[in-house]
Structure formats: C-alpha cells, structure tokens
Write a protein that holds these residues in place. Structure first.
Motif, PDB file in Angstrom:
ATOM      1  N   LEU A  80      -6.141  11.064  -3.619  1.00 50.48           N
ATOM      2  CA  LEU A  80      -6.029   9.686  -4.097  1.00 50.48           C
ATOM      3  C   LEU A  80      -5.291   8.795  -3.105  1.00 50.48           C
ATOM      4  O   LEU A  80      -5.458   7.586  -3.091  1.00 50.48           O
ATOM      5  CB  LEU A  80      -5.303   9.656  -5.448  1.00 50.48           C
ATOM      6  CG  LEU A  80      -6.077  10.205  -6.640  1.00 50.48           C
ATOM      7  CD1 LEU A  80      -5.205  10.204  -7.883  1.00 50.48           C
ATOM      8  CD2 LEU A  80      -7.319   9.385  -6.889  1.00 50.48           C
ATOM      9  N   MET A  81      -4.458   9.418  -2.272  1.00 46.24           N
ATOM     10  CA  MET A  81      -3.713   8.640  -1.279  1.00 46.24           C
ATOM     11  C   MET A  81      -4.621   8.135  -0.171  1.00 46.24           C
ATOM     12  O   MET A  81      -4.328   7.130   0.468  1.00 46.24           O
ATOM     13  CB  MET A  81      -2.643   9.521  -0.619  1.00 46.24           C
ATOM     14  CG  MET A  81      -1.359   9.641  -1.349  1.00 46.24           C
ATOM     15  SD  MET A  81      -0.293  10.685  -0.332  1.00 46.24           S
ATOM     16  CE  MET A  81       0.785  11.311  -1.594  1.00 46.24           C
ATOM     17  N   ASN A 120      -5.484  -1.570 -10.380  1.00 46.47           N
ATOM     18  CA  ASN A 120      -4.857  -0.497  -9.627  1.00 46.47           C
ATOM     19  C   ASN A 120      -4.880  -0.647  -8.106  1.00 46.47           C
ATOM     20  O   ASN A 120      -5.308   0.266  -7.393  1.00 46.47           O
ATOM     21  CB  ASN A 120      -5.536   0.823 -10.031  1.00 46.47           C
ATOM     22  CG  ASN A 120      -4.676   2.022  -9.665  1.00 46.47           C
ATOM     23  OD1 ASN A 120      -3.498   1.864  -9.363  1.00 46.47           O
ATOM     24  ND2 ASN A 120      -5.270   3.191  -9.658  1.00 46.47           N
ATOM     25  N   LEU A 127       0.837  -1.200   0.000  1.00 49.46           N
ATOM     26  CA  LEU A 127       0.000   0.000   0.000  1.00 49.46           C
ATOM     27  C   LEU A 127       0.873   1.251   0.000  1.00 49.46           C
ATOM     28  O   LEU A 127       0.543   2.258  -0.630  1.00 49.46           O
ATOM     29  CB  LEU A 127      -0.933  -0.007   1.216  1.00 49.46           C
ATOM     30  CG  LEU A 127      -1.999  -1.105   1.219  1.00 49.46           C
ATOM     31  CD1 LEU A 127      -2.728  -1.167   2.548  1.00 49.46           C
ATOM     32  CD2 LEU A 127      -3.007  -0.887   0.086  1.00 49.46           C
ATOM     33  N   LEU A 159       2.066   8.247  -5.645  1.00 55.91           N
ATOM     34  CA  LEU A 159       1.197   9.430  -5.707  1.00 55.91           C
ATOM     35  C   LEU A 159       1.931  10.655  -5.158  1.00 55.91           C
ATOM     36  O   LEU A 159       1.817  11.762  -5.695  1.00 55.91           O
ATOM     37  CB  LEU A 159      -0.088   9.178  -4.921  1.00 55.91           C
ATOM     38  CG  LEU A 159      -1.081   8.253  -5.619  1.00 55.91           C
ATOM     39  CD1 LEU A 159      -2.143   7.750  -4.644  1.00 55.91           C
ATOM     40  CD2 LEU A 159      -1.746   8.990  -6.785  1.00 55.91           C
ATOM     41  N   PHE A 197       1.865   2.579  -3.423  1.00 52.96           N
ATOM     42  CA  PHE A 197       0.892   3.445  -4.086  1.00 52.96           C
ATOM     43  C   PHE A 197       0.968   4.868  -3.521  1.00 52.96           C
ATOM     44  O   PHE A 197       0.906   5.843  -4.266  1.00 52.96           O
ATOM     45  CB  PHE A 197      -0.528   2.893  -3.907  1.00 52.96           C
ATOM     46  CG  PHE A 197      -0.780   1.636  -4.681  1.00 52.96           C
ATOM     47  CD1 PHE A 197      -1.204   1.692  -6.000  1.00 52.96           C
ATOM     48  CD2 PHE A 197      -0.575   0.388  -4.114  1.00 52.96           C
ATOM     49  CE1 PHE A 197      -1.416   0.532  -6.729  1.00 52.96           C
ATOM     50  CE2 PHE A 197      -0.795  -0.774  -4.836  1.00 52.96           C
ATOM     51  CZ  PHE A 197      -1.220  -0.704  -6.142  1.00 52.96           C
ATOM     52  N   ILE A 198       1.118   4.952  -2.191  1.00 49.32           N
ATOM     53  CA  ILE A 198       1.184   6.272  -1.562  1.00 49.32           C
ATOM     54  C   ILE A 198       2.419   7.023  -2.043  1.00 49.32           C
ATOM     55  O   ILE A 198       2.342   8.205  -2.395  1.00 49.32           O
ATOM     56  CB  ILE A 198       1.190   6.117  -0.027  1.00 49.32           C
ATOM     57  CG1 ILE A 198      -0.136   5.511   0.441  1.00 49.32           C
ATOM     58  CG2 ILE A 198       1.438   7.462   0.652  1.00 49.32           C
ATOM     59  CD1 ILE A 198      -0.166   5.098   1.895  1.00 49.32           C
ATOM     60  N   TYR A 231      -5.508   4.408   0.465  1.00 52.42           N
ATOM     61  CA  TYR A 231      -4.388   3.561   0.880  1.00 52.42           C
ATOM     62  C   TYR A 231      -3.996   3.855   2.327  1.00 52.42           C
ATOM     63  O   TYR A 231      -3.737   2.947   3.118  1.00 52.42           O
ATOM     64  CB  TYR A 231      -3.197   3.764  -0.057  1.00 52.42           C
ATOM     65  CG  TYR A 231      -3.546   3.488  -1.492  1.00 52.42           C
ATOM     66  CD1 TYR A 231      -3.793   2.195  -1.924  1.00 52.42           C
ATOM     67  CD2 TYR A 231      -3.694   4.521  -2.415  1.00 52.42           C
ATOM     68  CE1 TYR A 231      -4.145   1.927  -3.225  1.00 52.42           C
ATOM     69  CE2 TYR A 231      -4.043   4.269  -3.728  1.00 52.42           C
ATOM     70  CZ  TYR A 231      -4.269   2.970  -4.121  1.00 52.42           C
ATOM     71  OH  TYR A 231      -4.626   2.719  -5.417  1.00 52.42           O
ATOM     72  N   LEU A 232      -3.958   5.164   2.669  1.00 55.29           N
ATOM     73  CA  LEU A 232      -3.652   5.542   4.050  1.00 55.29           C
ATOM     74  C   LEU A 232      -4.686   4.940   4.997  1.00 55.29           C
ATOM     75  O   LEU A 232      -4.368   4.422   6.062  1.00 55.29           O
ATOM     76  CB  LEU A 232      -3.634   7.072   4.189  1.00 55.29           C
ATOM     77  CG  LEU A 232      -2.409   7.756   3.591  1.00 55.29           C
ATOM     78  CD1 LEU A 232      -2.615   9.263   3.530  1.00 55.29           C
ATOM     79  CD2 LEU A 232      -1.168   7.442   4.425  1.00 55.29           C
ATOM     80  N   PRO A 290      -3.059  19.233  -3.711  1.00 55.77           N
ATOM     81  CA  PRO A 290      -2.921  18.536  -4.988  1.00 55.77           C
ATOM     82  C   PRO A 290      -3.827  17.305  -5.017  1.00 55.77           C
ATOM     83  O   PRO A 290      -4.058  16.676  -3.981  1.00 55.77           O
ATOM     84  CB  PRO A 290      -1.455  18.112  -5.014  1.00 55.77           C
ATOM     85  CG  PRO A 290      -0.803  18.686  -3.826  1.00 55.77           C
ATOM     86  CD  PRO A 290      -1.825  19.290  -2.952  1.00 55.77           C
ATOM     87  N   TYR A 291      -4.345  16.955  -6.207  1.00 53.89           N
ATOM     88  CA  TYR A 291      -5.308  15.857  -6.283  1.00 53.89           C
ATOM     89  C   TYR A 291      -4.724  14.532  -5.801  1.00 53.89           C
ATOM     90  O   TYR A 291      -5.427  13.663  -5.316  1.00 53.89           O
ATOM     91  CB  TYR A 291      -5.833  15.718  -7.715  1.00 53.89           C
ATOM     92  CG  TYR A 291      -4.857  15.122  -8.700  1.00 53.89           C
ATOM     93  CD1 TYR A 291      -4.866  13.760  -8.962  1.00 53.89           C
ATOM     94  CD2 TYR A 291      -3.927  15.918  -9.365  1.00 53.89           C
ATOM     95  CE1 TYR A 291      -3.970  13.206  -9.864  1.00 53.89           C
ATOM     96  CE2 TYR A 291      -3.026  15.366 -10.256  1.00 53.89           C
ATOM     97  CZ  TYR A 291      -3.052  14.022 -10.512  1.00 53.89           C
ATOM     98  OH  TYR A 291      -2.154  13.463 -11.382  1.00 53.89           O
ATOM     99  N   GLN A 292      -3.404  14.387  -5.890  1.00 51.00           N
ATOM    100  CA  GLN A 292      -2.797  13.121  -5.474  1.00 51.00           C
ATOM    101  C   GLN A 292      -3.011  12.846  -3.993  1.00 51.00           C
ATOM    102  O   GLN A 292      -3.100  11.689  -3.582  1.00 51.00           O
ATOM    103  CB  GLN A 292      -1.290  13.133  -5.766  1.00 51.00           C
ATOM    104  CG  GLN A 292      -0.946  13.101  -7.236  1.00 51.00           C
ATOM    105  CD  GLN A 292      -0.680  14.488  -7.803  1.00 51.00           C
ATOM    106  OE1 GLN A 292      -1.097  15.495  -7.209  1.00 51.00           O
ATOM    107  NE2 GLN A 292      -0.003  14.554  -8.927  1.00 51.00           N
TER     108      GLN A 292
END
Lengths: 353, 307
Positions: free
Chosen positions: B274-275, B223, A154, A161, A157-158, B278-279, B269-271
């Motif tokens: 998106l995180m 993904n 995981l 990004l 992915f972080i 996962y966080l 920021p859009y990222q």
C-alpha cells in the motif's frame, strides 16, 4: 477590488482579529446547528460547558491541549521559515514509536537501564525520529526545489502504513488480545499526573516550557533572526549572508523534533502504548493552531487550549444535543479561513472600485 | 514471475487500471488548470470528499446520476470560488488557504453525512453508473461513461489550453501576469475562472468514487488521492497528455500492488504494498524536479501595480 497596505496596524487589532474571526465563525456555524435540528443557544452552551465549564472539563481540555500545543509549535517554527511542514502527523507517530522502542517492555523488563537515564534517551529518540523525518523533505525542497507540502503529506501516509505494519508485526504487544497495539512503556517512564484523579499529566509542563523556549529562540537568538529572515525572503537573506541551508536544516530538525515529542509525550502521559488511533489528526490541527496564534509561540498555548476545548466540548455537546461532533472540525477549519482574512484586514485596506 | 505474467495477461487487471486512473485523471486535470493559471490548489483533497458526498447525496435523494455529477461539480465550483477569493482577491498564502479548504470541505461533508444519516451503521447505497456494455471496445466496455468522459476531457483541455485565446490567457497569467495585464487580459478574472473550472473537475473526480467506483459514501474514501493528483501534475510537467500518462502509470502500479497483495504468498506485510503509490509519487517528484518547468508565476500572488 484592490488592496492597499496600511501604514501601521495597531497591536489591539492584531489580538482582536483572531478573536473576532472566531466569533464570526461561531455565528455562521449556528446555521449548521439549526440544520441538525438543535437549538443554537443550548448547543453552544453545552459546547462551552463541556470544554470549560467544570474542573473535569478543564482537565480534559488541558489533556487534549498538550499534543495540540506541541504540533502547533512544530507548525509555527516551520511556517516562520516558510517551510510548510504538513507532516507533523507522521512525525508524531514516528516519535511515539521511537518512544516505545526505547522505553518499552518488549515482553519483559525492557532495557536494563535506570529510569533517570532511559527517560531522556526515550525523549531524545522521539525527537530525533520526528526530526529526521522532516529533514528529507526539507533538503529536497532546498536542494531540488521539490514542494515540501506534497512530500510531507505523502510521507504521512507512508508512516501510518509503516506504523500499521509494525503494530501487526515486530512491535505488536502479544498480550493485547490480537489488537494492533504496541508494547507498553515501562511504568517508571510514564509521566506523573498534574492533578490527582484527572488525566492531566506533566506533559503540560513540557508543552508550555517548549513554547517558552521556542519564543526565546525567536526573540533572543541568531537562529531566531535567521529563521525570520529566511521566512521573509530567502533570496534576500542569502544575499545578506544568512546561512540559508543551515537555517532550513535547523528549522526542520526543530519542527520535526517538536512533533516527535508530541508523540512521545502522548505515549508517556496518556496511552502508554501506540495505536493507530492515538492521534485524531493532531498534526493537521496543529497547523490551524499555529495560524490562529498568528505564528506566535506563546499564542500557540492559548490557541491550543481553545481548540482542545472546542473538540472536548463537542463530544459532550454531541451526546446531549445530538449535533454530530464534526461540528467541532467545521468550527476549527472555518476559524482558520476567517482568521486568515481578519489578519489580512489588519494589514491591508480593501478598496472597492 | 509467472504470477506477474498471469496478472498482466488478465483483462480484468487492465479494467482495474482504467477504473483506478479515472478520478486521478479528473483531479490531475483540475490541479493542472489551476496551476497553469498560477494558483496552487491544495483544497483538492477536501473538494474531492465534498464532491463525493454531495453528488452521492443528490442521487440518493432521487436525482439522475449525471445530475449528481453536476451537483458535485457545482460543489467543487463553490469551494473553488472561496479559494479564488482568498488567493486571488486577497492574495493570501495559497498553501494555507488550500489546506484550510481541505479541512473545511472534509469537516462539512462528514457533518452533513452525519446530520443526514444520524443512526445508520451500514452506509446507504445507490444504483451507480452501469458499465458501457454496448461499446465494442474490450477494456473500455467494462467502464462507465464517466471514465469515457475523463478520457475525452484530456484532449479537450489540451485543445483549450494550446489552441484557443482563452487557453493562451490562462497560460499567460500563470507565466507572466504583468505582461498579460498589459495585453488587456484581466489576471483576477482569468485566474478565478481557471480555479473554479479546475475545482469543478476535482468535485467530479470525487463523485466518480461514490457514483461509479462504489455505490455509497464512506469516511476517508478519498484517502490521499487528491495529494497524489498534486504530485502527478509536477510529474506531468503541467501537460494534459502527460497527466493522462502519469495517472495511468500510477493506476497501473496501484492495481499491481492490489493483485500482488492478493495472489502472493504474502512475503511482505500488505502495508508495504500500500505504501508503493505514495513512495512512487515522491520518487516521481524527485526525478522530474531538476527539469521541472513550473509556471513562472505559480504561488506568486499578483497585486495590480505592485511588483
């Protein structure tokens, strides 16, 4: 079906097992080549030629092998201690980013330090970035029992990004025509070429030296003994007085540092800046390489060169024979499965009943 | 704040939550079945890719939509069988076998896609499942039957696990294989069955992406959803009901970040948005870690006569 442990497995069998497994994989993958409508012999000949058939092919293969050997070592160190670090991909990017943060131009001359001082600082920063990224999951596993496979995955992915956000923002090279690409490294920090007019750089010396270093750690140091003890049986190791937590922390630092260095060496030796596509999954391929090498640090060099050759050869082969390059990924992944089975057969006998 | 309220008051938001949750529900149930029998299946990420691809390919070739879902399930079963052979038959490391299957299934799917469509740049499309307009239930009528199937599967799996001899056998081989064997339950057969069934669900989870959520196959379309399912099972303490809850909660935050990303004045920021999923997964793992009641035999290979 049941398994019986063999009393002894010969050295030759241990070396031949991965080779036989890879040969078996190539034979089975031939079906895919036929599906793609290409002649098998010519396709494989092109694959070999593209990977190992000329000085240029070798130079490309060795260039590609550099990050693979390093991520392969990262996986080897961790897997030996049963710390399943699947986060090498993220650690590689963290290392690459740390490298340009320390050694980058930043719109001008960068840090005003002499290169002989800045270069080790850059490598240290990359190693530290990778190491710290793995420390969290390792401690979560050790203290809380959180499965490290899922957390490290995981985190990949972080990190990706995060890298993407930084390449759009603070770390973006303003002169890159809008491409999400980091600032460039100061040119004095770039690694020299190993062979003139090719892309092979002195990172290869780094990778091989580090493989020898890891091998020496395993063979000659107390840490190496502790790592193997924890990997064999953590509870028994703790009972025998091995400092388990300290060993796990050391393993995490070492493994993460190696993956971080893979990123820094890619930047310093090949790209000179960070982009999101600088690694086509080197972190994941490193796991396969570690397994192909039977978790032997020196075997990682051979496995890294082999896999790099298949990947590079597939590009050439694909252009000439029209078989999709993904055949290389299939061969690499299927080799992993076949080697697992083959290695098991050197240790166990299968009895049908 | 009014922004947030507007988002939550909009039925379209809840439609999105349920849609995002569907593959997670199917995948999480799949992982849950495997792990209840004592086997970790990290092949899920690749099995979802393979299911997404083969299901879509079958429909593209002219099969009905549900046949496509069936093909995806069969694909999952094939990889499940391989995982069972490696981990149950040969007692290899479940971690490494699962990762190997993920790499293999992904590479095979991408290879198959490229061989089937060598020259196309825009992915070919199919007509996906239509929403269930006939259903008089507000949010649900905007979903497809595959979502309904996933929702109904939750009580079904719970019933099988807790109310049938088969479910008892599955739980037993996951908790104490020696005891199960002494009761005349075949550990190898039960585990293999659970892995194959669970992997079928993973394949179907993948097919939802190509046959319902979208109408084409893309690279990287799964993904990380598979890994999130693995995290969700821990969060759910290996219980189907909680797995549904976890998938919905997760989808809620995922849908929310999408909306915040679109509506906001882009403070971050859009990222960063998106995180969040996962966080959140990592946070969930840490929070439940202390009291997690792992199936006792999880990740422990069982060899007859060996202890």
């Amino acid at each position: 079906m049941r398994l019986e442990r063999r009393h002894q497995s010969s050295r030759a069998a241990l070396v031949l097992a991965p080779i036989g497994a890879v040969a078996f994989t190539m034979a089975v993958s031939a079906l895919l080549v036929l599906w793609a409508g290409a002649p098998v012999d010519r396709t494989y000949a092109l694959l070999l030629q593209g990977g190992f058939g000329s000085v240029f092919a070798w130079s490309e293969t060795l260039t590609r092998a550099i990050p693979l050997i390093l991520t392969g070592l990262a996986a080897t160190v961790a897997f030996k201690a049963r710390l399943f670090n699947i986060g090498a991909e993220g650690q590689l990017f963290a290392g690459a980013l740390a490298a340009v943060a320390v050694g980058g131009m930043h719109g001008g001359s960068g840090f005003e330090l002499p290169p002989w001082l800045l270069f080790p600082l850059m490598m240290l920063a990359a190693a530290a970035a990778g190491a710290l990224l793995l420390l969290g999951p390792a401690l979560m596993k050790n203290r809380l029992g959180v499965d490290e496979v899922v957390t490290t995955l995981l985190i990949n992915f972080i990190v990706l990004l995060g890298v993407s956000a930084l390449l759009d923002g603070p770390m973006k090279d303003p002169s890159a025509m809008g491409w999400p690409q980091s600032v460039s490294l100061q040119s004095e920090l770039e690694l020299g070429k190993l062979v003139a007019q090719t892309r092979v750089h002195t990172g290869l010396v780094w990778a091989v030296s580090l493989a020898v270093m890891v091998w020496a750690i395993f063979k000659y140091t107390v840490l190496g003994f502790d790592i193997r003890a924890v990997g064999a049986n953590a509870r028994a190791a703790a009972f025998a007085g091995v400092p388990v937590t300290r060993t796990v922390v050391m393993v995490a630092l070492l493994s993460g540092a190696l993956a971080g260095l893979a990123g820094a060496i890619e930047v310093a030796g090949r790209t000179s800046y960070v982009t999101l596509d600088m690694s086509p999954g080197y972190g994941y391929t490193g796991i396969v390489i570690a397994m192909l090498a039977g978790l032997h640090p020196l075997g990682v060099i051979a496995a890294g060169v082999f896999v790099a050759g298949v990947l590079v050869g597939a590009d050439t082969m694909s252009r000439a024979a029209g078989v999709p390059t993904y055949i290389a990924d299939v061969i690499v992944a299927a080799s992993l499965v076949a080697v697992l089975v083959a290695t098991l057969l050197t240790q166990y006998r299968v009895r049908m009943k | 704040m009014t922004d947030l309220f507007d988002i939550l008051a909009n039925p379209a938001f809840w439609v999105a939550v349920l849609r995002i949750a569907t593959p997670l529900i199917l995948g999480t149930l799949g992982v849950l079945l495997c792990e209840r029998a004592g086997v970790l299946n990290l092949g899920i990420e690749g099995i979802m890719v393979a299911g997404a691809f083969t299901g879509w390919l079958a429909v593209y070739a002219g099969a009905p939509l549900w046949a496509g879902v069936g093909v995806a399930a069969l694909t999952g079963m094939a990889f499940g069988l391989l995982h069972a052979f490696l981990t149950v038959g040969l007692a290899l490391s479940q971690h490494v076998s699962g990762l190997g299957i993920t790499l293999l299934a992904t590479a095979l799917s991408y290879f198959g896609y490229r061989v089937s469509f060598p020259k196309v740049n825009t992915p070919p499309t199919i007509t996906p499942f239509a929403p269930m307009e006939w259903l008089p239930v507000p949010i649900l009528k905007a979903q497809t039957t595959l979502t309904l199937f996933a929702l109904l599967l939750v009580p079904a799996v719970a019933w099988v696990l807790y109310r049938t001899p088969l479910g008892l056998a599955v739980r037993m081989v996951g908790e104490n294989p020696q005891a199960a064997e002494s009761q005349g339950v075949s550990v190898a057969a039960t585990r293999t069955g659970a892995i194959v069934a669970g992997s079928a669900l993973m394949g179907m989870a993948g097919s939802f992406l190509t046959l319902s959520a979208f109408n084409a196959f893309f690279f990287n379309m799964v993904n990380g959803r598979g890994w999130i399912c693995v995290a969700l099972v821990v969060f759910a303490s290996w219980r189907p009901g909680k797995a549904l809850l976890g998938a919905l909660l997760f989808a809620f935050f995922d849908a929310l970040q999408l909306r915040l990303q679109q509506s906001g004045d882009a403070v971050l920021p859009y990222q960063i948005y998106l995180m969040l999923p996962y966080l959140l997964s990592i946070l969930a793992l840490v929070l439940v870690a202390r009291k997690a009641s792992y199936p006792q035999a999880l990740m422990k290979p069982y060899r007859k006569g060996e202890r």
